[in-house]
Design an enzyme around this catalytic site. Structure first.
Site, PDB file in Angstrom:
ATOM      1  N   SER A 153     108.506  17.838 127.459  1.00 27.00           N
ATOM      2  CA  SER A 153     109.224  17.829 128.565  1.00 27.00           C
ATOM      3  C   SER A 153     108.271  18.041 129.768  1.00 27.00           C
ATOM      4  CB  SER A 153     110.315  19.038 128.821  1.00 27.00           C
ATOM      5  OG  SER A 153     110.720  19.245 130.098  1.00 27.00           O
ATOM      6  N   TYR A 166     113.818  27.504 126.846  1.00 29.44           N
ATOM      7  CA  TYR A 166     113.404  26.081 126.847  1.00 29.44           C
ATOM      8  C   TYR A 166     111.840  26.016 127.160  1.00 29.44           C
ATOM      9  CZ  TYR A 166     114.098  21.147 127.955  1.00 29.44           C
ATOM     10  OH  TYR A 166     113.969  19.658 127.685  1.00 29.44           O
TER      11      TYR A 166
HETATM   12  P1  NAD Z   1     121.250  15.005 124.808  1.00 31.54           P
HETATM   13  O1  NAD Z   1     121.764  16.415 124.866  1.00 31.54           O
HETATM   14  O2  NAD Z   1     121.923  13.937 125.167  1.00 31.54           O
HETATM   15  O3  NAD Z   1     120.504  15.014 123.380  1.00 31.54           O
HETATM   16  C1  NAD Z   1     120.327  16.138 122.438  1.00 31.54           C
HETATM   17  C2  NAD Z   1     120.465  15.442 121.199  1.00 31.54           C
HETATM   18  O4  NAD Z   1     120.101  16.742 120.259  1.00 31.54           O
HETATM   19  C3  NAD Z   1     121.925  15.246 120.741  1.00 31.54           C
HETATM   20  O5  NAD Z   1     121.996  13.787 120.172  1.00 31.54           O
HETATM   21  C4  NAD Z   1     122.364  16.477 119.957  1.00 31.54           C
HETATM   22  O6  NAD Z   1     123.447  16.393 119.230  1.00 31.54           O
HETATM   23  C5  NAD Z   1     121.074  16.610 119.161  1.00 31.54           C
HETATM   24  N1  NAD Z   1     120.955  18.009 118.739  1.00 31.54           N
HETATM   25  C6  NAD Z   1     121.074  19.272 119.481  1.00 31.54           C
HETATM   26  N2  NAD Z   1     121.108  20.302 118.482  1.00 31.54           N
HETATM   27  C7  NAD Z   1     120.698  19.979 117.235  1.00 31.54           C
HETATM   28  C8  NAD Z   1     120.556  20.418 116.031  1.00 31.54           C
HETATM   29  N3  NAD Z   1     120.615  21.699 115.873  1.00 31.54           N
HETATM   30  N4  NAD Z   1     120.354  19.399 115.034  1.00 31.54           N
HETATM   31  C9  NAD Z   1     120.211  18.032 115.227  1.00 31.54           C
HETATM   32  N5  NAD Z   1     120.499  17.458 116.355  1.00 31.54           N
HETATM   33  C10 NAD Z   1     120.707  18.204 117.194  1.00 31.54           C
HETATM   34  O7  NAD Z   1     120.145  15.127 125.687  1.00 31.54           O
HETATM   35  P2  NAD Z   1     118.863  14.372 125.837  1.00 31.54           P
HETATM   36  O8  NAD Z   1     118.162  14.488 127.382  1.00 31.54           O
HETATM   37  O9  NAD Z   1     118.879  13.096 125.166  1.00 31.54           O
HETATM   38  O10 NAD Z   1     117.654  15.204 125.104  1.00 31.54           O
HETATM   39  C11 NAD Z   1     116.877  14.652 124.126  1.00 31.54           C
HETATM   40  C12 NAD Z   1     115.670  15.467 124.032  1.00 31.54           C
HETATM   41  O11 NAD Z   1     114.864  15.271 125.487  1.00 31.54           O
HETATM   42  C13 NAD Z   1     115.537  17.034 124.031  1.00 31.54           C
HETATM   43  O12 NAD Z   1     114.355  17.523 123.052  1.00 31.54           O
HETATM   44  C14 NAD Z   1     115.160  17.397 125.336  1.00 31.54           C
HETATM   45  O13 NAD Z   1     114.710  18.758 125.454  1.00 31.54           O
HETATM   46  C15 NAD Z   1     114.268  16.246 125.846  1.00 31.54           C
HETATM   47  N6  NAD Z   1     114.277  16.131 127.310  1.00 31.54           N
HETATM   48  C16 NAD Z   1     115.250  15.741 128.207  1.00 31.54           C
HETATM   49  C17 NAD Z   1     115.128  15.700 129.539  1.00 31.54           C
HETATM   50  C18 NAD Z   1     116.436  14.995 130.410  1.00 31.54           C
HETATM   51  O14 NAD Z   1     115.892  15.393 131.720  1.00 31.54           O
HETATM   52  N7  NAD Z   1     117.200  14.635 130.154  1.00 31.54           N
HETATM   53  C19 NAD Z   1     113.757  15.899 130.250  1.00 31.54           C
HETATM   54  C20 NAD Z   1     112.890  16.317 129.316  1.00 31.54           C
HETATM   55  C21 NAD Z   1     112.947  16.371 127.980  1.00 31.54           C
END
Ligand code: NAD
Length: 270
Positions: A153, A166
């Site tokens: 991130s 986080y």
């Molecule tokens: P999201 O909530 O759609 O996806 C998160 C995924 O992780 C989901 O599929 C959830 O089921 C899974 N998950 C959560 N806990 C889990 C566990 N214990 N075991 C297995 N799976 C688990 O959100 P996203 O934005 O797609 O997030 C994905 C990644 O991207 C994360 O690591 C997040 O920190 C990172 N990220 C997202 C953003 C953003 O703006 N969306 C920005 C920077 C980083």
């Protein structure tokens, strides 16, 4: 021919958002995709349908191209080990691990419950290390290298008040990426990360469907808009592919300029 033709890939947290987009993009690039979900198989059903749709619309795809839903809470050692056994047994080997699963639990730091703190670190950082360790054991044993790409991130380097757990997890992920990259570079194993800014996914439901909050978010992004999950998945595909064959230990920030100190867009001091 796709850049990941015949590669065996495991994507954690593949049931929604960026993980789902990665699974679809990697299928488009020709990979066999194992899609991790945390609880029940229905969680990942939509992703599996999307991956299969890619396959059925691709004239080159054959019955030998595989997809595999696979359960594990990535913070749980026994479940992670079982997941890796299933993937390796089903695909025959693993070439690429995508550490994508992640959560956030915002609270003022002085009010944070330690159970919440441990949960965020447990999924985002311990989970990423656990999966990396299992992938590395396989890569080292077979002796032909491998690739790990972590979903970090901008908060790897930009602090985020009220999201301390986080931010700390993503700061740790920078060190995880660099340490593993250095430790295994001599064995043909590359370890990199993608650092997204604001992406339209369920994790951001607090502002996505709220026009005022969304405008506020966009006002801080130099490019003036959030990313789509597909734009982020494209960076994962690049780093996982041989196009990135000489890149290791790096985080590529895909953030519309968020890491460029946006408050300095207009000079406000000499
Ligand atoms: P999201 O909530 O759609 O996806 C998160 C995924 O992780 C989901 O599929 C959830 O089921 C899974 N998950 C959560 N806990 C889990 C566990 N214990 N075991 C297995 N799976 C688990 O959100 P996203 O934005 O797609 O997030 C994905 C990644 O991207 C994360 O690591 C997040 O920190 C990172 N990220 C997202 C953003 C953003 O703006 N969306 C920005 C920077 C980083």
């Amino acid at each position: 021919m796709g850049r990941l033709e015949g590669k065996n890939v495991l994507v954690t947290g593949a049931s929604s958002g960026i993980g789902q987009a990665i699974a679809v993009r990697f299928a488009q690039e020709g990979a066999n995709v194992a899609m991790n979900y945390r609880g029940e198989p229905q969680e990942v059903q939509q992703t599996q349908e999307m991956v299969r749709k890619v396959r059925s619309s691709d004239a080159r795809s054959s019955a030998s191209v595989k997809d595999l839903p696979v359960q594990a809470d990535v913070s749980q050692e026994v479940q992670v080990q079982k997941m890796f056994r299933q993937v390796i047994e089903s695909f025959g080997s693993l070439d690429v691990l995508i550490n994508n699963a992640g959560i956030q639990i915002p609270t003022p730091s002085h009010e944070t419950e330690m159970a919440d703190f441990d949960r965020v670190l447990g999924v985002n950082l311990r989970g990423a290390f656990l999966c990396a360790r299992e992938a590395l054991r396989h890569f080292v044993a077979r002796g032909t290298g491998g690739v790990i790409v972590n979903n970090s991130s901008v908060h790897e380097i930009i602090s985020k008040p009220t999201y301390a757990s986080y931010s700390i997890s993503k700061g740790g992920m920078e060190n995880l990426t660099k340490t593993l990259a250095l430790e295994y570079a001599g064995r043909g194993i590359r370890v990199n990360a993608v650092g997204p800014g604001a992406v339209v996914t369920p994790i951001n439901k607090a502002w996505i469907d709220n026009p005022k909050a969304r405008e506020e978010v966009c006002s801080h992004i130099p490019m003036g808009r959030p990313a789509s999950a597909e734009e982020i998945a494209a960076v994962f595909a690049f780093l996982a592919s041989d196009d990135a064959s000489y890149i290791t230990g790096q985080t590529i920030f895909a953030c519309g300029g968020l890491t460029l100190y946006p408050e300095f867009r207009e000079p406000w001091s000499s």
